[in-house]
Design a protein around this motif. Structure first.
Motif, mmCIF file in Angstrom:
data_model
loop_
_atom_site.group_PDB
_atom_site.id
_atom_site.type_symbol
_atom_site.label_atom_id
_atom_site.label_comp_id
_atom_site.label_asym_id
_atom_site.label_seq_id
_atom_site.Cartn_x
_atom_site.Cartn_y
_atom_site.Cartn_z
ATOM 1 N N ALA A 1 0.913 -1.149 -0.067
ATOM 2 C CA ALA A 1 0.074 0.020 0.023
ATOM 3 C C ALA A 1 0.801 1.343 0.178
ATOM 4 O O ALA A 1 0.454 2.247 -0.557
ATOM 5 C CB ALA A 1 -1.012 0.017 1.168
ATOM 6 N N GLN A 2 1.867 1.118 0.510
ATOM 7 C CA GLN A 2 2.886 2.293 0.905
ATOM 8 C C GLN A 2 3.464 2.570 -0.483
ATOM 9 O O GLN A 2 3.622 3.919 -1.004
ATOM 10 C CB GLN A 2 4.125 2.072 1.822
ATOM 11 C CG GLN A 2 4.741 3.250 2.070
ATOM 12 C CD GLN A 2 5.992 2.865 3.293
ATOM 13 O OE1 GLN A 2 6.512 1.951 3.195
ATOM 14 N NE2 GLN A 2 5.846 3.741 4.246
ATOM 15 N N PHE A 3 3.886 1.463 -1.267
ATOM 16 C CA PHE A 3 4.589 1.609 -2.536
ATOM 17 C C PHE A 3 3.540 2.110 -3.394
ATOM 18 O O PHE A 3 3.853 3.006 -4.395
ATOM 19 C CB PHE A 3 4.923 0.310 -3.064
ATOM 20 C CG PHE A 3 5.851 0.152 -4.343
ATOM 21 C CD1 PHE A 3 6.895 0.803 -4.556
ATOM 22 C CD2 PHE A 3 5.095 -0.504 -5.233
ATOM 23 C CE1 PHE A 3 7.458 0.734 -5.918
ATOM 24 C CE2 PHE A 3 5.548 -0.276 -6.751
ATOM 25 C CZ PHE A 3 6.847 -0.020 -6.825
ATOM 26 N N HIS A 4 2.423 1.671 -3.457
ATOM 27 C CA HIS A 4 1.252 2.267 -4.526
ATOM 28 C C HIS A 4 0.889 3.464 -4.198
ATOM 29 O O HIS A 4 0.808 4.496 -5.164
ATOM 30 C CB HIS A 4 -0.097 1.400 -4.227
ATOM 31 C CG HIS A 4 0.079 0.078 -4.707
ATOM 32 N ND1 HIS A 4 -1.052 -0.656 -4.998
ATOM 33 C CD2 HIS A 4 0.957 -0.687 -5.470
ATOM 34 C CE1 HIS A 4 -0.950 -2.042 -5.347
ATOM 35 N NE2 HIS A 4 0.514 -1.913 -5.926
ATOM 36 N N THR A 5 1.174 4.020 -2.804
ATOM 37 C CA THR A 5 0.670 5.448 -2.501
ATOM 38 C C THR A 5 2.020 6.286 -3.303
ATOM 39 O O THR A 5 1.794 7.419 -3.762
ATOM 40 C CB THR A 5 0.670 5.905 -1.140
ATOM 41 O OG1 THR A 5 -0.424 4.825 -0.643
ATOM 42 C CG2 THR A 5 0.535 6.980 -0.869
ATOM 43 N N GLN A 6 3.323 5.737 -2.992
ATOM 44 C CA GLN A 6 4.464 6.549 -3.298
ATOM 45 C C GLN A 6 4.284 6.727 -5.119
ATOM 46 O O GLN A 6 4.556 7.844 -5.504
ATOM 47 C CB GLN A 6 5.704 5.779 -3.193
ATOM 48 C CG GLN A 6 6.997 6.413 -3.589
ATOM 49 C CD GLN A 6 8.024 5.561 -3.538
ATOM 50 O OE1 GLN A 6 8.121 4.393 -2.956
ATOM 51 N NE2 GLN A 6 9.374 5.657 -4.171
ATOM 52 N N ILE A 7 4.033 5.524 -5.646
ATOM 53 C CA ILE A 7 4.056 5.740 -7.259
ATOM 54 C C ILE A 7 2.829 6.552 -7.738
ATOM 55 O O ILE A 7 3.024 7.378 -8.543
ATOM 56 C CB ILE A 7 3.778 4.352 -7.687
ATOM 57 C CG1 ILE A 7 4.838 3.504 -7.518
ATOM 58 C CG2 ILE A 7 3.317 4.587 -9.418
ATOM 59 C CD1 ILE A 7 6.129 3.845 -7.919
ATOM 60 N N LYS A 8 1.537 6.565 -7.006
ATOM 61 C CA LYS A 8 0.765 7.595 -7.294
ATOM 62 C C LYS A 8 1.016 8.888 -6.986
ATOM 63 O O LYS A 8 0.701 9.688 -7.883
ATOM 64 C CB LYS A 8 -0.680 7.205 -6.374
ATOM 65 C CG LYS A 8 -1.484 5.823 -6.491
ATOM 66 C CD LYS A 8 -2.519 5.810 -5.629
ATOM 67 C CE LYS A 8 -3.377 4.470 -5.973
ATOM 68 N NZ LYS A 8 -4.273 4.311 -4.964
ATOM 69 N N ASN A 9 1.602 9.169 -6.058
ATOM 70 C CA ASN A 9 2.091 10.664 -5.847
ATOM 71 C C ASN A 9 2.977 11.005 -6.625
ATOM 72 O O ASN A 9 3.093 12.260 -7.320
ATOM 73 C CB ASN A 9 2.446 10.809 -4.321
ATOM 74 C CG ASN A 9 1.407 10.595 -3.410
ATOM 75 O OD1 ASN A 9 0.152 10.592 -3.227
ATOM 76 N ND2 ASN A 9 1.800 10.191 -1.933
ATOM 77 N N GLU A 10 3.985 10.309 -7.123
ATOM 78 C CA GLU A 10 5.179 10.828 -8.020
ATOM 79 C C GLU A 10 4.420 10.721 -9.340
ATOM 80 O O GLU A 10 4.887 11.769 -10.032
ATOM 81 C CB GLU A 10 6.312 9.813 -7.924
ATOM 82 C CG GLU A 10 6.982 9.633 -6.608
ATOM 83 C CD GLU A 10 8.497 8.944 -6.658
ATOM 84 O OE1 GLU A 10 8.641 8.526 -7.544
ATOM 85 O OE2 GLU A 10 8.895 8.473 -5.468
ATOM 86 N N ILE A 11 3.805 9.895 -9.953
ATOM 87 C CA ILE A 11 3.173 10.020 -11.221
ATOM 88 C C ILE A 11 2.146 11.241 -11.177
ATOM 89 O O ILE A 11 2.184 11.969 -12.167
ATOM 90 C CB ILE A 11 2.301 8.730 -11.401
ATOM 91 C CG1 ILE A 11 3.540 7.752 -11.654
ATOM 92 C CG2 ILE A 11 1.556 8.758 -12.825
ATOM 93 C CD1 ILE A 11 2.690 6.308 -12.078
ATOM 94 N N GLY A 12 1.216 11.619 -10.243
ATOM 95 C CA GLY A 12 0.499 12.538 -9.956
ATOM 96 C C GLY A 12 1.061 13.937 -10.302
ATOM 97 O O GLY A 12 0.763 14.716 -10.747
#
Length: 452
Positions: A36-47
Motif C-alpha cells: 500500500a505504501q509503494f502504491h501511494t508513493q507511485i501515485k504521488n510521484e506520477i500525479g
C-alpha cells in the motif's frame, strides 16, 4: 510419566505452530502495508508529473479536444452513432505519439522504476442543457477501452488517478457541455522484488525469530527426552542393583542362621562350606560396590598402574582363567602377532576384557574367538561371538552408562549396564578406541585398538 511427556510435547507443538502462525501473519501484514505504501508513493510521484496532458504536448491535447468536439457535434447532427463516437475516441492518429511522450516522461522523471501504463476511457457524456443528459459511453475500466499506453492487461496493474475533463461548446445556438473521464493504470516491473528488498530487515528478523523458536523447541524436546531417559535409567539401575544385592544378602542371611545351629558348628566340613559360601557372597557384594564406584569415574580420573607386558601372554592368561569359570564356552584364539610389547594397566584391562567376554556369554554365545593383528601401528584385539547380535539402532548406546540392550520392553539378562561403559572408559584412558560390528542373529565383534 510417558503420557505426561507426550502431552507436554503435543502442547509445545501447538504453541510453536501458534507462534509461527502469528509471526507469518505479522509478516503478511507488514507486506500488505509495504505494498500500500509503494502504491501511494507511485501515485504521488506520477500525479506530480502528469497533472494534465497539457504538460506533455499542448498541440496533441488540442487535437484531442478538437476531435472530441467534432465527434460530439456530428452526433448531435445525427451523422454519428454512439458506437462511432466510441471507435473515433479509441482509434486516433495521435494515440501512439501520446503513449511515447508519456513513457519518455516516466523514464526521465522516475528513473528508478520501469513503468508500463494504460489510460482507459470510462465515460463520454453530453449535457445539451440543464435538463437533458445523453450518456454516449459509460463502462467500468477495461483494457479494451485503452486510449494510450503499452499495458496488455489491467490484472496486475493498480489505479493511479482519474482524469475528468469538461469541454463547453455551442451547436445551433444551443450550449452543450462534454464530460469525459479517463483512468490511468500502471504496473511497475518487478514491483514484488522492490517491496521484498524494502522488507529485507523484517524478513531476516522474522526468519531469525522462527529459527530461534524452532531451535529452542528442539533443544527443549531433546532435553525433555534426555531427562526422561535419565529417569528411566535411574529407575532401571535401582531395580537392577536391588535385584543383584538381594541374592547375596539372602544367602548371607540364610548362611548366618545355619551357622547358629550347633550341629553345623560341630561338623567341620559343613562349617567350612558355609564359611566359604559367606566369603564368596561377601566378595560378590564387594565386587558390586567396587564396580559401581569404579564406573563413577571419568576416563581422565582413572589412575592407571602401567607396566610393560607381552600382549599375547597377557591375553592367554585371561583366556585360561575364563575357561575355568565358563568351561562350556568354546573360547578360541587366532593370534596373528608374536611377542608384542605393550604398556598398559593389567588389572583394569583384565577386567575390561573379561567384561566383553562375559557380555558375549550373557547374550547367547557358545563360541568366542579372540583375534590379534597390527593395524596402522596399533595393536588390534577383536572378540567375535556367535550370540544373538545387536540391532543397528542400539549400537550407538552400547557404551553409555547403565545402558543395557533390551528385547522388546524387557531386560532378559542380569547386570547393571556398566560393563561396556567400563570397557570404553578404560580403553580411552589407555588412549585407545573400541568399536562394534553386529547384526541381529549373526553375532557381534568388538574391536579394541591400543597403541604399540
Amino acid at each position: 510419566m510417558k503420557q505426561r511427556i507426550n502431552l507436554l510435547i503435543a502442547f509445545s507443538v501447538v504453541a510453536l505452530i501458534v507462534l509461527m502462525t502469528v509471526q507469518c501473519y505479522l509478516v503478511k501484514t507488514a507486506y500488505e502495508y509495504k505494498v500500500a505504501q509503494f502504491h501511494t508513493q507511485i501515485k504521488n510521484e506520477i500525479g506530480a508529473i502528469t497533472n494534465d496532458y497539457s504538460d506533455i504536448d499542448s498541440a496533441l491535447v488540442s487535437r484531442k479536444e478538437a476531435l472530441y468536439k467534432s465527434l460530439s457535434e456530428n452526433y448531435m447532427k445525427g451523422k454519428n452513432s454512439k458506437l462511432d463516437i466510441k471507435n473515433g475516441v479509441l482509434k486516433t492518429a495521435f494515440q501512439s505519439a501520446i503513449t511515447q511522450k508519456i513513457q519518455r516522461k516516466f523514464e526521465r522523471d522516475l528513473p528508478d522504476f520501469k513503468i508500463d501504463f494504460a489510460i482507459v476511457l470510462n465515460k463520454f457524456i453530453l449535457y445539451k442543457n440543464a435538463q437533458k443528459t445523453d450518456t454516449i459511453f459509460s463502462e467500468k475500466p477495461f483494457i479494451q477501452n485503452k486510449l494510450y499506453g503499452n499495458l496488455a492487461s489491467l490484472n496486475h496493474a493498480f489505479l493511479v488517478r482519474n482524469y475528468v475533463d469538461t469541454t463547453n461548446g455551442t451547436f445551433e445556438n444551443e450550449e452543450y457541455r462534454l464530460l469525459t473521464e479517463d483512468s490511468m493504470y500502471v504496473s511497475v516491473i518487478d514491483w514484488e522484488m522492490i517491496i521484498l528488498r524494502r522488507m529485507t530487515f523484517i524478513l531476516i528478523l522474522s526468519l531469525f525469530s522462527i529459527a530461534t523458536l524452532v531451535s529452542l523447541f528442539v533443544i527443549a524436546i531433546k532435553a525433555l527426552i534426555k531427562q526422561k531417559k535419565v529417569s528411566d535409567v535411574k529407575t532401571d539401575f535401582i531395580n537392577n542393583i536391588t535385584h543383584e544385592l538381594k541374592t547375596p544378602l539372602a544367602t548371607l542371611g540364610i548362611s548366618t542362621k545355619i551357622l547358629a545351629q550347633p550341629s553345623i558348628r560341630d561338623n567341620d566340613e559343613n562349617f567350612n562350606s558355609i564359611v566359604n559360601t559367606i566369603s564368596r557372597q561377601n566378595n560378590r557384594l564387594q565386587n558390586l560396590i567396587d564396580q559401581v564406584m569404579a564406573n563413577s569415574l571419568a576416563e581422565n580420573e582413572i589412575e592407571l598402574q602401567k607396566e610393560k607386558i607381552e600382549a599375547e601372554d597377557f591375553l592367554l592368561s585371561i583366556v585360561n582363567d575364563f575357561k575355568i569359570t565358563f568351561p562350556k564356552i568354546n573360547l578360541k584364539t587366532n593370534f596373528q602377532t608374536e611377542k608384542t610389547i605393550l604398556v598398559l594397566d593389567k588389572f583394569h584391562l583384565t577386567t575390561a576384557f573379561l567384561n566383553v567376554l562375559e557380555n558375549a556369554v550373557k547374550y547367547g554365545s557358545n563360541t568366542i574367538t579372540i583375534n590379534t593383528k597390527i593395524i596402522e601401528k596399533q595393536f588390534s584385539i577383536s572378540f567375535e561371538d556367535d550370540g544373538i547380535g545387536i540391532a543397528k539402532n542400539k549400537q550407538a548406546f552400547l557404551f553409555e552408562k547403565f545402558y543395557r540392550v533390551e528385547q522388546g520392553n524387557l531386560h532378559n539378562t542380569k547386570g547393571l549396564g556398566l560393563g561396556l561403559y567400563y570397557v570404553d572408559q578404560i580403553v580411552k584412558a589407555h588412549q585407545g578406541s573400541v568399536s562394534v560390528i553386529s547384526d541381529l542373529g549373526k553375532g557381534t565383534q568388538f574391536t579394541i585398538l591400543l597403541k604399540v
